[in-house]
Scaffold this motif. Structure first.
Motif, short mmCIF file in Angstrom:
data_model
loop_
_atom_site.label_atom_id
_atom_site.label_comp_id
_atom_site.label_asym_id
_atom_site.label_seq_id
_atom_site.Cartn_x
_atom_site.Cartn_y
_atom_site.Cartn_z
N GLU A 1 32.96 70.27 20.44
CA GLU A 1 32.82 69.78 21.81
C GLU A 1 32.93 70.95 22.78
N PRO A 2 32.00 71.10 23.71
CA PRO A 2 32.10 72.19 24.68
C PRO A 2 33.31 72.01 25.59
N GLN A 3 33.99 73.12 25.91
CA GLN A 3 35.11 73.07 26.85
C GLN A 3 34.59 72.80 28.26
N THR A 4 33.39 73.33 28.54
CA THR A 4 32.85 73.28 29.89
C THR A 4 31.34 73.47 29.86
N THR B 1 32.16 79.35 30.44
CA THR B 1 31.85 79.24 29.01
C THR B 1 32.26 80.51 28.27
N GLU C 1 28.75 76.25 23.44
CA GLU C 1 28.50 75.98 24.86
C GLU C 1 27.20 76.65 25.30
N ASN D 1 40.82 77.74 13.81
CA ASN D 1 40.14 76.56 14.34
C ASN D 1 39.63 75.70 13.18
N ALA E 1 37.76 74.24 20.61
CA ALA E 1 38.01 74.45 22.04
C ALA E 1 39.49 74.72 22.31
N SER E 2 40.36 73.95 21.67
CA SER E 2 41.80 74.12 21.88
C SER E 2 42.30 75.44 21.31
N TYR F 1 40.62 78.36 20.86
CA TYR F 1 40.26 79.51 21.69
C TYR F 1 40.88 79.41 23.08
N GLY F 2 41.03 78.18 23.58
CA GLY F 2 41.69 78.01 24.86
C GLY F 2 43.12 78.55 24.81
#
Length: 532
Positions: A37-40, A46, A51, A381, A413-414, A416-417
């Motif tokens: 799922e894309p973060q943004t 991005t 993304e 991940n 996403a989580s 790398y976030g």
């Protein structure tokens, strides 16, 4: 009789009209598996390729990658470069429009690039545009926004002035960070400009719907300058990070493209699907990073020991079925302008000799057998390949050092976030795919001022000084020598431990035409078609 014949003819005519209308209305749909799922969808925020696959279908930069992965004109139909290599003048296409029908202007690009460098935006990839005059100073709050070296000469002419000649600048402009936004839309809608029904884009597609963790749908943009040659009407991206589920959906013909399938399926899939299985070598490095802020990972001896104990040949052959190759350098091989990367000094040793040396270093640092206990948490991940690598590495560290190793995984996403926001960790899995074909792209990750991608928080003044010197060196050979010196330091210190040079694994249905494997891993939907 006549009335019957007339009715029959009318029925036939009506039928043919309906058939014609039906074929005219038939949509061609591409179903793309996108492995997360894309973060943004805000190009300034991005940071990962899943993304980029989406936003590059929605927006078009001054330059783009074609189907073969080569840089070609995008929103700019042409450009000129000054003799000293520091001033680009781009001519935008006269028929370049936004999806709302308004013209794409040079002012849109000025606004977009200023937005990326504005410290308030906190763009993750602001450094991509640092070659532009004053970009870095503006991003660090040391210069005013209007001092950025971009100027709208007129509505369709954009002038970009650089700090220094930058041979790979046209490649930077094809990066998602350099994609434009509609100035009018962002000023009107603020953060909501990315939402379906609100987003105004200038690429081959426009955003129709987004159901998080289910699907994201884009549809053909009739106002795109090359809409006549865009063959696919609708693209549905599926954010599936479960690789087994992704393969199942491909096999059930529910998806035309599946990205990054589990490498242990390679032989089986090749037997079943032949040329629909694509293994494409790419400029990408699979590595582990150590959090150098806390003991014992602030000790280069510990980092080197842990790196040396990892049997890269095992990872490449047993986990990735030979689809990836062992790596001992941060810069992947195949970077034409750079030559042979600077490998870690233990690269030439046998694995047994590496392990012997690793045990000596660890003992010297006071850990392992006879010293302080070694407890390591590996973060990665969610992905079967990454889990198998983590499990194998954990076993190697247990066997070599008697370490107690645990594993933690998060969705992409989580994961790398967490790293990008500076979360603390012991060891974490990461991967880097070239944004442009230059060694600087890999080495700059470890510069101390790189707040986003220097996950290890590595801080080495000598390394930083060499990287700074490389930016001022205009002679290509001298610049490469400086970059090799910097990589030598990085590989000696091992804040990052490269394990593998990656290949992209794709399943491409034989319904899809126009697909070309390329090292840039660029596959715009507008260059593809689907046969029923």
């Amino acid at each position: 009789m006549n009335s019957i014949k007339t009715t029959t003819r009318a029925a036939i005519l009506l039928g043919s009209l309906l058939i014609g209308a039906s074929s005219a209305l038939a949509e061609t749909v591409l179903h793309r598996g996108n492995s997360g799922e894309p973060q943004t969808l805000d190009q300034a925020q991005t940071s990962i390729n899943i993304e980029a696959f989406i936003v590059k279908d929605l927006y078009e930069g001054l330059t783009i990658y074609d189907a073969a992965g080569k840089i070609v004109p995008g929103a700019a139909e042409s450009w000129t470069l000054s003799d000293d290599g520091t001033v680009y003048t781009f001519k935008l296409r006269e028929n370049a429009k936004w999806s709302d029908g308004t013209p794409v202007t040079a002012e849109d690009f000025v606004f977009s690039y200023q937005r990326v460098e504005d410290p308030k935006t906190a763009a993750k990839y602001a450094n991509i545009l640092y070659p532009i005059k004053n970009a870095e100073k503006i991003n660090k709050g040391e210069a005013k926004l209007e001092e950025l070296g971009v100027k709208a000469v007129d509505a369709k002419t954009l002038e970009v002035t650089l700090e220094r000649a930058t041979p790979f600048f046209l490649e930077l402009l094809a990066h998602q960070t350099a994609l434009p936004v509609s100035k009018a839309s962002v000023e009107k809608n603020g953060a909501d400009f990315v939402k379906p029904g609100v987003m105004v884009s200038n690429g081959a597609y426009k955003l129709e719907a987004h159901v998080p963790n289910d699907s994201l749908t884009v549809v053909k943009n009739p106002n795109f300058w090359d809409a006549a040659n865009t063959k696919i009407d609708k693209v549905i991206f599926y954010p599936i990070d479960d690789q087994a589920a992704s393969v199942r959906r491909f096999e059930a013909k529910e998806m035309d493209l599946a990205y990054n399938f589990s490498a242990d399926q390679l032989d089986r899939l090749r037997k079943s699907y032949g040329e629909q299985v694509h293994v494409s070598p790419t400029l990408a490095t699979y590595y582990y990073t150590f959090d150098t802020r806390e003991a014992p990972y602030n000790d280069a001896r510990v980092r080197r020991a842990l790196s040396m104990a990892v049997d890269r040949d095992f990872l490449a052959k047993e986990i990735y079925s030979g689809s990836q190759i062992p790596s001992y350098s941060m810069v992947p091989p195949g970077m034409g302008s750079y030559g042979e990367p600077a490998k870690a000094d233990f690269a030439t040793l046998s694995q047994l000799d590496r392990e012997d040396e690793a045990m000596k270093l660890m003992k010297e640092a006071g850990y392992g057998e006879g010293g302080k206990p070694l407890s390591i948490e590996i973060r990665y991940n969610t992905n079967p390949n990454h889990e198998r690598v983590a499990t194998a590495v954990a076993d190697m560290w247990k066997t070599t050092f008697g370490a107690n190793v645990s594993l933690v995984n998060l969705d992409v996403a989580s994961h790398y976030g967490y790293l990008q926001e500076g979360g603390k960790f012991n060891v974490a899995r990461a991967g880097w795919v070239a944004d442009y074909a230059d060694a600087e792209n890999f080495l700059a990750l470890s510069v101390s001022t790189n707040k986003t991608f220097n996950y290890s928080k590595f801080n080495n003044p000598e390394f930083d000084a060499l990287m700074k010197k490389s930016y001022d060196e205009k002679d290509p050979a001298a610049r490469n020598k400086i970059l090799h010196e910097a990589e030598t330091i990085l590989m000696k210190e091992q804040p990052v431990a490269p394990f593998l040079t990656q290949a992209d694994l794709w399943l491409v249905s034989n319904r899809v035409k126009g697909w070309q494997d390329n090292a840039a891993n660029e596959h715009l939907s507008r260059f593809l078609s689907v046969s029923e």
